[in-house]
Design a protein around this motif. Sequence first.
Motif, PDB file in Angstrom:
ATOM      1  N   LEU A 193       5.370  57.855 -54.303  1.00  0.00           N
ATOM      2  CA  LEU A 193       5.045  58.757 -53.621  1.00  0.00           C
ATOM      3  C   LEU A 193       3.893  58.923 -52.909  1.00  0.00           C
ATOM      4  N   CYS A 194       3.964  58.506 -51.587  1.00  0.00           N
ATOM      5  CA  CYS A 194       2.615  58.373 -50.561  1.00  0.00           C
ATOM      6  C   CYS A 194       2.959  59.585 -49.305  1.00  0.00           C
ATOM      7  N   GLY A 195       3.072  60.274 -49.073  1.00  0.00           N
ATOM      8  CA  GLY A 195       3.380  61.121 -47.881  1.00  0.00           C
ATOM      9  C   GLY A 195       4.179  62.773 -47.993  1.00  0.00           C
ATOM     10  N   ASN A 196       3.806  63.161 -46.820  1.00  0.00           N
ATOM     11  CA  ASN A 196       4.408  64.354 -47.237  1.00  0.00           C
ATOM     12  C   ASN A 196       4.720  64.548 -45.803  1.00  0.00           C
ATOM     13  N   ALA A 197       5.420  64.425 -44.908  1.00  0.00           N
ATOM     14  CA  ALA A 197       5.608  64.489 -43.451  1.00  0.00           C
ATOM     15  C   ALA A 197       6.906  65.260 -43.383  1.00  0.00           C
ATOM     16  N   GLY A 198       7.490  65.192 -44.504  1.00  0.00           N
ATOM     17  CA  GLY A 198       9.134  66.232 -44.820  1.00  0.00           C
ATOM     18  C   GLY A 198       8.281  67.803 -45.390  1.00  0.00           C
ATOM     19  N   GLY A 199       7.444  67.665 -45.657  1.00  0.00           N
ATOM     20  CA  GLY A 199       6.970  68.825 -46.492  1.00  0.00           C
ATOM     21  C   GLY A 199       6.930  68.858 -47.956  1.00  0.00           C
ATOM     22  N   ILE A 200       5.731  69.626 -48.548  1.00  0.00           N
ATOM     23  CA  ILE A 200       5.193  69.299 -49.766  1.00  0.00           C
ATOM     24  C   ILE A 200       6.185  69.922 -50.695  1.00  0.00           C
ATOM     25  N   GLY A 201       7.029  71.062 -50.512  1.00  0.00           N
ATOM     26  CA  GLY A 201       7.767  71.221 -51.337  1.00  0.00           C
ATOM     27  C   GLY A 201       8.924  70.446 -51.523  1.00  0.00           C
ATOM     28  N   PHE A 202       9.309  70.236 -52.962  1.00  0.00           N
ATOM     29  CA  PHE A 202      11.739  69.648 -52.743  1.00  0.00           C
ATOM     30  C   PHE A 202      12.354  70.300 -54.354  1.00  0.00           C
ATOM     31  N   GLU A 203      13.091  70.642 -54.025  1.00  0.00           N
ATOM     32  CA  GLU A 203      13.684  71.095 -55.653  1.00  0.00           C
ATOM     33  C   GLU A 203      14.975  69.765 -54.964  1.00  0.00           C
ATOM     34  N   SER A 204      14.839  69.827 -56.605  1.00  0.00           N
ATOM     35  CA  SER A 204      15.527  69.092 -57.580  1.00  0.00           C
ATOM     36  C   SER A 204      16.291  69.567 -59.241  1.00  0.00           C
ATOM     37  N   THR A 205      16.554  67.973 -59.453  1.00  0.00           N
ATOM     38  CA  THR A 205      16.713  68.941 -61.146  1.00  0.00           C
ATOM     39  C   THR A 205      16.209  67.845 -61.860  1.00  0.00           C
ATOM     40  N   VAL A 206      15.346  67.787 -63.622  1.00  0.00           N
ATOM     41  CA  VAL A 206      15.292  66.725 -64.414  1.00  0.00           C
ATOM     42  C   VAL A 206      16.615  65.241 -64.624  1.00  0.00           C
ATOM     43  N   MET A 207      17.525  65.741 -63.769  1.00  0.00           N
ATOM     44  CA  MET A 207      18.335  65.014 -64.570  1.00  0.00           C
ATOM     45  C   MET A 207      18.576  63.226 -64.221  1.00  0.00           C
ATOM     46  N   PRO A 208      17.691  62.667 -63.027  1.00  0.00           N
ATOM     47  CA  PRO A 208      17.637  61.257 -62.547  1.00  0.00           C
ATOM     48  C   PRO A 208      16.418  60.848 -63.921  1.00  0.00           C
ATOM     49  N   PHE A 209      15.364  61.759 -64.424  1.00  0.00           N
ATOM     50  CA  PHE A 209      14.201  61.485 -65.373  1.00  0.00           C
ATOM     51  C   PHE A 209      14.849  61.395 -66.319  1.00  0.00           C
ATOM     52  N   ILE A 210      15.704  62.297 -66.895  1.00  0.00           N
ATOM     53  CA  ILE A 210      15.952  62.480 -68.270  1.00  0.00           C
ATOM     54  C   ILE A 210      17.454  61.822 -68.522  1.00  0.00           C
ATOM     55  N   ILE A 211      18.598  61.145 -67.612  1.00  0.00           N
ATOM     56  CA  ILE A 211      19.661  60.218 -67.685  1.00  0.00           C
ATOM     57  C   ILE A 211      19.270  58.847 -67.302  1.00  0.00           C
ATOM     58  N   ARG A 212      18.287  58.507 -66.465  1.00  0.00           N
ATOM     59  CA  ARG A 212      18.476  57.394 -65.803  1.00  0.00           C
ATOM     60  C   ARG A 212      17.450  56.918 -66.074  1.00  0.00           C
ATOM     61  N   GLY A 213      16.340  57.557 -66.497  1.00  0.00           N
ATOM     62  CA  GLY A 213      14.849  57.777 -66.833  1.00  0.00           C
ATOM     63  C   GLY A 213      13.861  57.022 -65.413  1.00  0.00           C
ATOM     64  N   VAL A 214      14.272  57.719 -64.088  1.00  0.00           N
ATOM     65  CA  VAL A 214      13.512  57.422 -63.125  1.00  0.00           C
ATOM     66  C   VAL A 214      12.407  57.559 -63.289  1.00  0.00           C
TER      67      VAL A 214
END
Length: 331
Positions: free
Chosen positions: A243-264
């Motif tokens: 992640l290197c930019g914020n042209a679309g905004g400084i916040g985002f909504e997500s879940t932990v699932m990509p991180f803890i299930i796929r190890g993203v």
Amino acid sequence: MTAFRAFRIRQDDAGYRAGIEAMDSGDLSPGEVLVKAAYSSVNYKDALAGSGKGRILRQFPLNGGIDVAGHVVASTDPAFREGDAVLCTGSGLSETRDGGYGEYVRLDARWTIPLPDGLSLRESMILGTAGFTAALGLLQMLDNRQIPEQGPLAVTGATGGVGMLAIDIYSRAGFEVHAISGKADHFDFLRQLGAAQCLDRHELAFSGKPMDSARFGGALDNVGGAMLAGLLPLIAPYGNVALCGNAGGIGFESTVMPFIIRGVNLLGVASAGTARDQRLRVWEHLAAPWKPLHLDRIATREVTLEELPGVFPAMLAGGSFGRTIVRHADT
């Protein structure tokens, strides 16, 4: 001491203003290496600083320009000699010290990088912070075990300077690249730079699910916001999103699932303060195995110091395309 011209930014009782001023080399920010500038470049931060639309400078007055390349004219550090070709990106330029929008600049030796074999001064500034950021993002992904076999790398904001250079650099590094942009009329150009596929961001239908079918091995995201939230569920197992930019905004909504299930992995790319050893690694790669094949095409505009104010509005409005470099008068 030497007299010269600079694009200087001021904020005082008279307000915020910027323009060409006469200076003396003795008035420059302190540093060990005095450089006669040949080229600089225009980045989004430069447009914010030069127009007064963003709080970039931490002290006033300062010369603008977060990038510079030129030849050493004097040095108190034995690592640099008169005539050496050098460059500098970020490292406090146009934030806490005078930047590259002057015919001379004094640099801190810690952040002065010898121009690597394989790059000209002009090429180094077509790359500048944009190319450095794209390459740093890839280096961080590789250090975190990203491989082409995981799938294509998505590049968002693909028609900007970082995006275009990332397409070229990542293709050179052996990755399939999928370019994401809202400017479909430039897709043919992006394919010529090396994009295997071009995706219109207006037509991307993110499912909103915490997890979705893996579509990309990883990504370089210049946008943030909803784009970042939409990308994360599409990343393959153990892939990386730099992640290197914020042209679309400084916040985002997500879940932990990509991180803890796929190890993203979500990797922050903060190019301005990168350690010297990492800087040297990045520039070594940019000068040889990752050197973009289309630098002259990506450099879509070349301007003088006097022409800088005319560049900033379009860039801030999202209308820029490719890279704009600044050529000093006697280059």
